[in-house]
Design a protein around this motif. Structure first.
Motif, PDB file in Angstrom:
ATOM      1  N   ILE A  63      -4.226   8.286   7.446  1.00  0.00           N
ATOM      2  CA  ILE A  63      -3.692   7.074   6.819  1.00  0.00           C
ATOM      3  C   ILE A  63      -3.737   5.950   7.860  1.00  0.00           C
ATOM      4  O   ILE A  63      -3.038   6.022   8.872  1.00  0.00           O
ATOM      5  CB  ILE A  63      -2.241   7.275   6.341  1.00  0.00           C
ATOM      6  N   GLU A  66       1.636   2.973  -2.382  1.00  0.00           N
ATOM      7  CA  GLU A  66       1.068   3.896  -3.370  1.00  0.00           C
ATOM      8  C   GLU A  66       0.056   4.859  -2.740  1.00  0.00           C
ATOM      9  O   GLU A  66      -0.205   5.940  -3.275  1.00  0.00           O
ATOM     10  CB  GLU A  66       0.400   3.121  -4.508  1.00  0.00           C
ATOM     11  N   HIS A  67      -0.490   4.480  -1.581  1.00  0.00           N
ATOM     12  CA  HIS A  67      -1.506   5.322  -0.943  1.00  0.00           C
ATOM     13  C   HIS A  67      -0.922   6.590  -0.315  1.00  0.00           C
ATOM     14  O   HIS A  67      -1.673   7.516   0.008  1.00  0.00           O
ATOM     15  CB  HIS A  67      -2.254   4.527   0.123  1.00  0.00           C
ATOM     16  N   PRO A  95      -5.757   3.294   2.139  1.00  0.00           N
ATOM     17  CA  PRO A  95      -5.979   4.517   1.351  1.00  0.00           C
ATOM     18  C   PRO A  95      -6.329   5.689   2.267  1.00  0.00           C
ATOM     19  O   PRO A  95      -6.842   5.491   3.378  1.00  0.00           O
ATOM     20  CB  PRO A  95      -7.159   4.149   0.455  1.00  0.00           C
ATOM     21  N   GLY A 113       0.778  -1.237   0.000  1.00  0.00           N
ATOM     22  CA  GLY A 113       0.000   0.000   0.000  1.00  0.00           C
ATOM     23  C   GLY A 113       0.806   1.280   0.000  1.00  0.00           C
ATOM     24  O   GLY A 113       0.254   2.348   0.289  1.00  0.00           O
TER      25      GLY A 113
END
Length: 250
Positions: free
Chosen positions: A192, A77-78, A220, A75
């Motif tokens: 987050i 990329e979040h 996300p 994750g």
């Protein structure tokens, strides 16, 4: 006694030797790094942060080298492209207090004020802009989190919180405190959520560190603008609990 200690079938000599070497290495290097941070106290905060962050990365590497305990992150990329955020993370061991500094962008964290009283290490920590609170005075602690947390976020520092308030055993769940969600509501920065299973390999109150791979799952961003803190908190808590079911091995 942890489940790991009763079920571990690997090389016990290596387990104990690796844990001893890690313990010695952490405390010896921590003292050196604390002194280096003191030498940088008149310099910019970014320099002190880089020195401290380098030590956190070193500890992550030593944990792998001595104990065979690594990690994997899902994750990432979040968090790309975010200026700053409020992190609500699961808390099972001391590992994440160091590793999240290695994994996430520049940050500060919410911690007990008494930690800053430790000779050398605590004094060095005090120069890294922590949000240090007295948990006995809840109202003052909340005001400090909201005021200093907002200032840090506006400065570009992420704010890491552990909403359960203390380390939990694998499989254990505690009610989320509202501090991090209230900070997100006030500041308008996103939340987050992070789930991790570090306690399965680095148990709280245990000297031994077991080989394996800690799983870290980053969720996300949770929007905070125009929302109530209770709703933000509930969404983060639900995501983390579901993610814990996905990554837990027992």
């Amino acid at each position: 006694m942890t489940q790991q200690s009763t079920s571990y079938q690997g090389n016990k000599l290596r387990l104990y030797l690796g844990s001893i070497l890690l313990f010695i290495s952490i405390f010896s290097t921590a003292t050196i790094v604390a002194l280096l941070i003191f030498l940088c106290v008149l310099g910019p905060f970014s320099l002190r942060y880089k020195v401290a962050n380098a030590w956190c990365s070193l500890v992550v590497w030593m944990t792998k080298f001595f104990c065979g305990l690594g990690y994997e992150v899902e994750g990432l990329e979040h968090i790309q492209g975010l200026d700053a955020a409020v992190v609500l993370s699961k808390h099972q061991s001391a590992w994440e207090t160091l590793a999240l500094r290695h994994i996430l962008p520049p940050q500060t964290s919410l911690l007990k004020r008494s930690l800053l009283w430790m000779p050398i290490w605590g004094w060095a920590l005090a120069t890294l802009k922590p949000i240090a609170i007295d948990r006995k005075n809840r109202n003052a602690a909340m005001r400090k989190l909201l005021d200093e947390g907002t200032a840090c976020l506006q400065e570009g520092l992420w704010v890491v919180t552990f909403p359960e308030g203390t380390r939990t055993e694998p499989g254990e769940e505690k009610k989320f405190g509202a501090g991090g969600a209230m900070l997100a509501q006030k500041s308008g920065y996103p939340v987050i959520p992070i789930a991790l299973n570090s306690g399965e390999y680095w148990p709280r109150y245990s000297f031994l560190k077991y080989p394996g791979t800690i799983k870290v799952k980053i969720g996300p961003p949770i929007e905070s603008r125009g929302r109530k803190a209770a709703d933000i908190n509930a969404e983060a808590e639900a995501w983390i609990r579901q993610a814990m079911q996905d990554i837990s091995t027992r």
